[in-house]
Design a protein around this motif. Structure first.
Motif, PDB file in Angstrom:
ATOM      1  N   GLN A 110       0.805  -1.213   0.000  1.00 43.36           N
ATOM      2  CA  GLN A 110       0.000   0.000   0.000  1.00 43.36           C
ATOM      3  C   GLN A 110       0.851   1.282   0.000  1.00 43.36           C
ATOM      4  O   GLN A 110       0.597   2.195  -0.799  1.00 43.36           O
ATOM      5  CB  GLN A 110      -0.945  -0.004   1.213  1.00 43.36           C
ATOM      6  CG  GLN A 110      -1.759   1.263   1.384  1.00 43.36           C
ATOM      7  CD  GLN A 110      -2.800   1.449   0.298  1.00 43.36           C
ATOM      8  OE1 GLN A 110      -3.275   0.468  -0.272  1.00 43.36           O
ATOM      9  NE2 GLN A 110      -3.152   2.690   0.016  1.00 43.36           N
ATOM     10  N   GLU A 114       0.979   4.307  -2.967  1.00 37.26           N
ATOM     11  CA  GLU A 114       0.793   5.725  -2.682  1.00 37.26           C
ATOM     12  C   GLU A 114       1.949   6.556  -3.237  1.00 37.26           C
ATOM     13  O   GLU A 114       1.742   7.670  -3.751  1.00 37.26           O
ATOM     14  CB  GLU A 114       0.648   5.936  -1.179  1.00 37.26           C
ATOM     15  CG  GLU A 114      -0.631   5.320  -0.599  1.00 37.26           C
ATOM     16  CD  GLU A 114      -0.677   5.361   0.922  1.00 37.26           C
ATOM     17  OE1 GLU A 114       0.229   5.981   1.525  1.00 37.26           O
ATOM     18  OE2 GLU A 114      -1.597   4.762   1.509  1.00 37.26           O
ATOM     19  N   LYS A 117       1.596   6.926  -7.017  1.00 36.10           N
ATOM     20  CA  LYS A 117       0.575   7.935  -7.324  1.00 36.10           C
ATOM     21  C   LYS A 117       1.104   9.334  -7.065  1.00 36.10           C
ATOM     22  O   LYS A 117       0.867  10.261  -7.857  1.00 36.10           O
ATOM     23  CB  LYS A 117      -0.684   7.679  -6.494  1.00 36.10           C
ATOM     24  CG  LYS A 117      -1.832   8.644  -6.816  1.00 36.10           C
ATOM     25  CD  LYS A 117      -3.076   8.317  -6.004  1.00 36.10           C
ATOM     26  CE  LYS A 117      -4.242   9.207  -6.421  1.00 36.10           C
ATOM     27  NZ  LYS A 117      -3.967  10.641  -6.265  1.00 36.10           N
ATOM     28  N   PHE A 118       1.825   9.513  -5.982  1.00 34.03           N
ATOM     29  CA  PHE A 118       2.377  10.825  -5.651  1.00 34.03           C
ATOM     30  C   PHE A 118       3.300  11.325  -6.760  1.00 34.03           C
ATOM     31  O   PHE A 118       3.219  12.484  -7.179  1.00 34.03           O
ATOM     32  CB  PHE A 118       3.144  10.750  -4.331  1.00 34.03           C
ATOM     33  CG  PHE A 118       3.845  12.027  -3.961  1.00 34.03           C
ATOM     34  CD1 PHE A 118       3.165  13.059  -3.334  1.00 34.03           C
ATOM     35  CD2 PHE A 118       5.192  12.201  -4.245  1.00 34.03           C
ATOM     36  CE1 PHE A 118       3.814  14.242  -3.004  1.00 34.03           C
ATOM     37  CE2 PHE A 118       5.838  13.388  -3.921  1.00 34.03           C
ATOM     38  CZ  PHE A 118       5.147  14.404  -3.294  1.00 34.03           C
ATOM     39  N   TYR A 279      -2.008  -3.863   0.182  1.00 30.45           N
ATOM     40  CA  TYR A 279      -3.185  -3.208  -0.384  1.00 30.45           C
ATOM     41  C   TYR A 279      -4.350  -4.189  -0.386  1.00 30.45           C
ATOM     42  O   TYR A 279      -4.196  -5.364  -0.722  1.00 30.45           O
ATOM     43  CB  TYR A 279      -2.890  -2.752  -1.813  1.00 30.45           C
ATOM     44  CG  TYR A 279      -4.110  -2.323  -2.603  1.00 30.45           C
ATOM     45  CD1 TYR A 279      -4.786  -1.158  -2.264  1.00 30.45           C
ATOM     46  CD2 TYR A 279      -4.578  -3.069  -3.666  1.00 30.45           C
ATOM     47  CE1 TYR A 279      -5.909  -0.744  -2.975  1.00 30.45           C
ATOM     48  CE2 TYR A 279      -5.694  -2.672  -4.392  1.00 30.45           C
ATOM     49  CZ  TYR A 279      -6.344  -1.502  -4.048  1.00 30.45           C
ATOM     50  OH  TYR A 279      -7.451  -1.105  -4.754  1.00 30.45           O
TER      51      TYR A 279
END
Length: 291
Positions: A110, A114, A117-118, A279
């Motif tokens: 997970q 993130e 995506k950042f 995730y």
């Protein structure tokens, strides 16, 4: 920095998803041996295929690297690219991790999702740079990481162009290594496939050392991060850095740890830095994989 220079690279096994007790692609190849022997019955009583067919996990775990490579070469070649993609797609949709009893596609980390995506939200292109097979990872990279197939750099074998009996062109996977995308092969693969030095690199083992070194050697600010697997309760614990158990898969040596600390690399503690490890996708979401 200019938009075209915004490149971030990520190792896969042990960095984006679980790699223990064995690399996922190796398990895939072992699972393909019965079908291979059905096509080539002369392999039934030949090592190492005989050992794999026995189902003896201890004996399989003791196979030397040279014999494992023989299994990989035999199960990853000799078929068309389309046939391989279809077989790998079917396997990854149904295969479950032996300990977690969950699909491998649900054992992505997970916090790393993130991070991906950042970076993308800030104009970066994110690439997978893996010692695993390039074609294998490309089957699912878009669906579980949001990384398109052309942004996967991995160990690559040769292909041969030809025509079928109806004159339709196709590519056959051959047992010939073009790029070993591990250790020094990672910066070499990045140069070959991407053509730019990354500004950020993420790894978890000695196989990623040269990639992080090469990333850090560029001018300006560079981000180098290594994931240390020190959480036996939620995932696995292995090193041998920091006194953790020594394992053949995903080795993180004390020398690598010392280099990271000396060079200003960030070492992520899975146990202390991650609130959540895996995730968990909503149950109503169905993953569809590339073919």
């Amino acid at each position: 920095m200019p938009a075209e220079e915004r490149i971030a690279v990520f190792d896969q096994d042990g960095t984006l998803w679980v790699e223990h007790p064995m690399y996922t692609q190796v398990i895939y190849c072992l699972d393909q041996v019965p079908a291979l022997v059905e096509k080539k019955p002369e392999l039934k009583n030949v090592a190492p295929f005989k050992t794999v067919l026995s189902g003896d996990r201890e004996a399989i775990a003791k196979l030397p690297l040279s014999e494992l490579e023989e299994v990989l070469a035999a199960t990853l070649s000799g078929m068309s690219v389309d046939e391989f993609n279809a077989t790998a797609k079917k396997w990854i949709e149904t295969a479950h991790h032996p300990r977690r009893k969950r699909p491998y596609t649900e054992l992505t980390y997970q916090p790393m999702l993130e991070v991906l995506k950042f970076f993308r939200d800030n104009g970066f292109k994110t690439y997978i740079v893996t010692g695993g097979g390039q074609d294998f990872v490309r089957v699912y990279a878009q669906q579980i990481y949001g990384i398109p197939t052309e942004q996967v750099v991995g160990t690559a074998g040769a292909t041969k162009f030809g025509y079928d009996k109806d004159g339709k062109p196709f590519l056959t996977k051959e047992p010939k290594l073009l790029l070993n995308d591990d250790r020094a092969g990672k910066p070499e693969g990045i140069h070959l496939m991407i053509g730019r030095r990354p500004h950020a690199a993420f790894g978890n083992s000695t196989g990623d050392r040269e990639m992080l070194e090469w990333t850090g050697a560029g001018p300006g600010t560079r981000l180098k991060m290594l994931l240390l697997h020190d959480d036996a309760a939620r995932e696995y614990a292995y090193g041998p850095a920091q006194g953790l158990p020594d394992r053949k898969v995903g080795t993180f040596t004390s020398a690598l740890y010392d280099e990271a600390k000396k060079g200003g690399w960030t070492v992520i503690s899975m146990k202390n830095d991650w609130r959540r490890v895996f995730y968990s996708r909503p149950r109503h979401v169905n993953l569809k994989f590339a073919t």
